[in-house]
Every structure is written in C-alpha cells, then in structure tokens.
Motif scaffolding. Structure first.
Motif, PDB file in Angstrom:
ATOM      1  N   ASP A 107      60.032  40.121   6.688  1.00  0.00           N
ATOM      2  CA  ASP A 107      60.840  41.194   7.262  1.00  0.00           C
ATOM      3  C   ASP A 107      60.242  41.707   8.562  1.00  0.00           C
ATOM      4  OD1 ASP A 107      63.012  41.388   5.432  1.00  0.00           O
ATOM      5  OD2 ASP A 107      61.677  42.346   3.986  1.00  0.00           O
ATOM      6  N   TYR A 132      65.889  42.710   9.529  1.00  0.00           N
ATOM      7  CA  TYR A 132      65.614  43.884   8.678  1.00  0.00           C
ATOM      8  C   TYR A 132      66.150  45.180   9.294  1.00  0.00           C
ATOM      9  CZ  TYR A 132      62.745  46.430   5.193  1.00  0.00           C
ATOM     10  OH  TYR A 132      62.290  47.211   4.157  1.00  0.00           O
ATOM     11  N   TRP A 158      65.291  48.028   3.323  1.00  0.00           N
ATOM     12  CA  TRP A 158      65.276  47.235   2.090  1.00  0.00           C
ATOM     13  C   TRP A 158      66.656  47.028   1.492  1.00  0.00           C
ATOM     14  CZ3 TRP A 158      62.322  43.955  -0.299  1.00  0.00           C
ATOM     15  CH2 TRP A 158      62.584  43.631  -1.628  1.00  0.00           C
ATOM     16  N   ASP A 184      69.198  46.654  -1.182  1.00  0.00           N
ATOM     17  CA  ASP A 184      69.037  46.246  -2.585  1.00  0.00           C
ATOM     18  C   ASP A 184      68.223  44.959  -2.703  1.00  0.00           C
ATOM     19  OD1 ASP A 184      70.816  44.437  -1.541  1.00  0.00           O
ATOM     20  OD2 ASP A 184      72.374  44.751  -3.046  1.00  0.00           O
ATOM     21  N   GLY A 185      67.519  44.617  -1.643  1.00  0.00           N
ATOM     22  CA  GLY A 185      66.748  43.377  -1.624  1.00  0.00           C
ATOM     23  C   GLY A 185      67.511  42.209  -1.027  1.00  0.00           C
ATOM     24  N   THR A 186      68.783  42.442  -0.684  1.00  0.00           N
ATOM     25  CA  THR A 186      69.604  41.399  -0.085  1.00  0.00           C
ATOM     26  C   THR A 186      69.082  41.045   1.302  1.00  0.00           C
ATOM     27  OG1 THR A 186      71.545  42.247  -1.241  1.00  0.00           O
ATOM     28  CG2 THR A 186      71.960  40.834   0.648  1.00  0.00           C
ATOM     29  N   THR A 231      56.086  37.705   1.379  1.00  0.00           N
ATOM     30  CA  THR A 231      57.157  38.682   1.309  1.00  0.00           C
ATOM     31  C   THR A 231      57.118  39.438  -0.009  1.00  0.00           C
ATOM     32  OG1 THR A 231      59.570  38.966   1.468  1.00  0.00           O
ATOM     33  CG2 THR A 231      58.778  36.960   0.372  1.00  0.00           C
ATOM     34  N   THR A 232      57.637  40.655   0.011  1.00  0.00           N
ATOM     35  CA  THR A 232      57.820  41.397  -1.239  1.00  0.00           C
ATOM     36  C   THR A 232      59.195  41.118  -1.827  1.00  0.00           C
ATOM     37  OG1 THR A 232      58.598  43.336  -0.030  1.00  0.00           O
ATOM     38  CG2 THR A 232      56.235  43.243  -0.577  1.00  0.00           C
ATOM     39  N   ARG A 233      60.026  40.422  -1.101  1.00  0.00           N
ATOM     40  CA  ARG A 233      61.353  40.039  -1.605  1.00  0.00           C
ATOM     41  C   ARG A 233      61.219  38.926  -2.646  1.00  0.00           C
ATOM     42  NH1 ARG A 233      65.608  41.910   1.252  1.00  0.00           N
ATOM     43  NH2 ARG A 233      65.148  42.874   3.256  1.00  0.00           N
ATOM     44  N   ASP A 234      62.325  38.619  -3.288  1.00  0.00           N
ATOM     45  CA  ASP A 234      62.373  37.500  -4.217  1.00  0.00           C
ATOM     46  C   ASP A 234      62.105  36.211  -3.438  1.00  0.00           C
ATOM     47  OD1 ASP A 234      63.188  36.165  -6.791  1.00  0.00           O
ATOM     48  OD2 ASP A 234      64.729  35.377  -5.417  1.00  0.00           O
ATOM     49  N   ASP A 264      54.692  35.730  -2.751  1.00  0.00           N
ATOM     50  CA  ASP A 264      54.540  37.184  -2.702  1.00  0.00           C
ATOM     51  C   ASP A 264      53.069  37.573  -2.499  1.00  0.00           C
ATOM     52  OD1 ASP A 264      53.500  36.487  -5.174  1.00  0.00           O
ATOM     53  OD2 ASP A 264      54.690  37.932  -6.300  1.00  0.00           O
TER      54      ASP A 264
END
Length: 123
Positions: free
Chosen positions: A10, A16, A20, A22-24, A50-53, A93
């Motif tokens: 991000d 970005y 954030w 909803d994480g999309t 990343t902290t995302r999925d 992650d």
C-alpha cells in the motif's frame, strides 16, 4: 547469491487512495510501480510484504502479469525464512531478510538521536 529486496504494497505499489476500507484492493497501481518491480526482478529476488490478505494481493499482481507465490502457513507449507527467487514475486505478511526495504512509512536508522527526531516529525 541472489540478493533480496522487500517492497511494501500500500502506497508503494497500490495507490491506497481511500485507506484500508474493508481490505479490498480498489486502486490501480501507482505510476511506475509495475515497471519498477519488473526492473528490480532483473537483478534481485523481490517479495511484497503487506497486512492485506496475501492471496488477494498475489491475485491482483498476477492480473497485472506477474508470477506470484503466496507465503501461507499450513501443515505442508511452513512459512518461508528467505526469498531468493527472481522469477516470481513472493507475497507475505512478514518482513523477511533483505538488502533493502522499500516502504512509504520508513525511517532510516542512523543513530537513536536521529531516529527519535525523525519519528517526532511524522504527521
């Protein structure tokens, strides 16, 4: 031996613009991001942290032409300790060992007086 570079997702690759949410992953890449990753991969093994999925980020990158590997933990897949492959981007992650970290929220450490000064200037 191949050297590794870590790249934050991000605000370094993904624009970005809305935070954030909803994480999309909703934005296009930042200008030059995809070309920059490609150029890095010519010389270095590159991983995205990343902290995302991680699977979602890997899919987003794959849709833009990159071969990706997702760092997932499970009984048959322990998390990686290193990344040394140039032919694909690892998405994880975690911050694995690297010769450099490209991140929009970094403070370059030189000594503690400077680090405390710099973090005091973060807005």
């Amino acid at each position: 031996m191949t050297k590794t570079v870590a790249v934050d997702f991000d605000k370094v690759i993904h624009a970005y613009s809305k935070g954030w949410q909803d994480g999309t992953i909703y934005d296009p890449p930042l200008p030059g991001a995809l070309e920059g990753l490609t150029a890095l991969m010519e010389t270095y093994a590159v991983f995205i942290h990343t902290t995302r999925d991680a699977a979602s980020v890997a899919s987003w990158l794959a849709d833009r032409g990159f071969d990706t590997v997702v760092d997932v933990e499970g009984p048959k897949h322990p998390k990686r300790e290193f990344w040394n492959e140039q032919d694909a981007l690892l998405v994880t992650d975690r911050k694995l060992p690297a010769v450099a970290y490209i991140d929009d929220r970094a403070i370059r450490f030189q000594h503690w007086e400077q680090a405390l000064h710099d973090i005091g200037n973060v807005t």
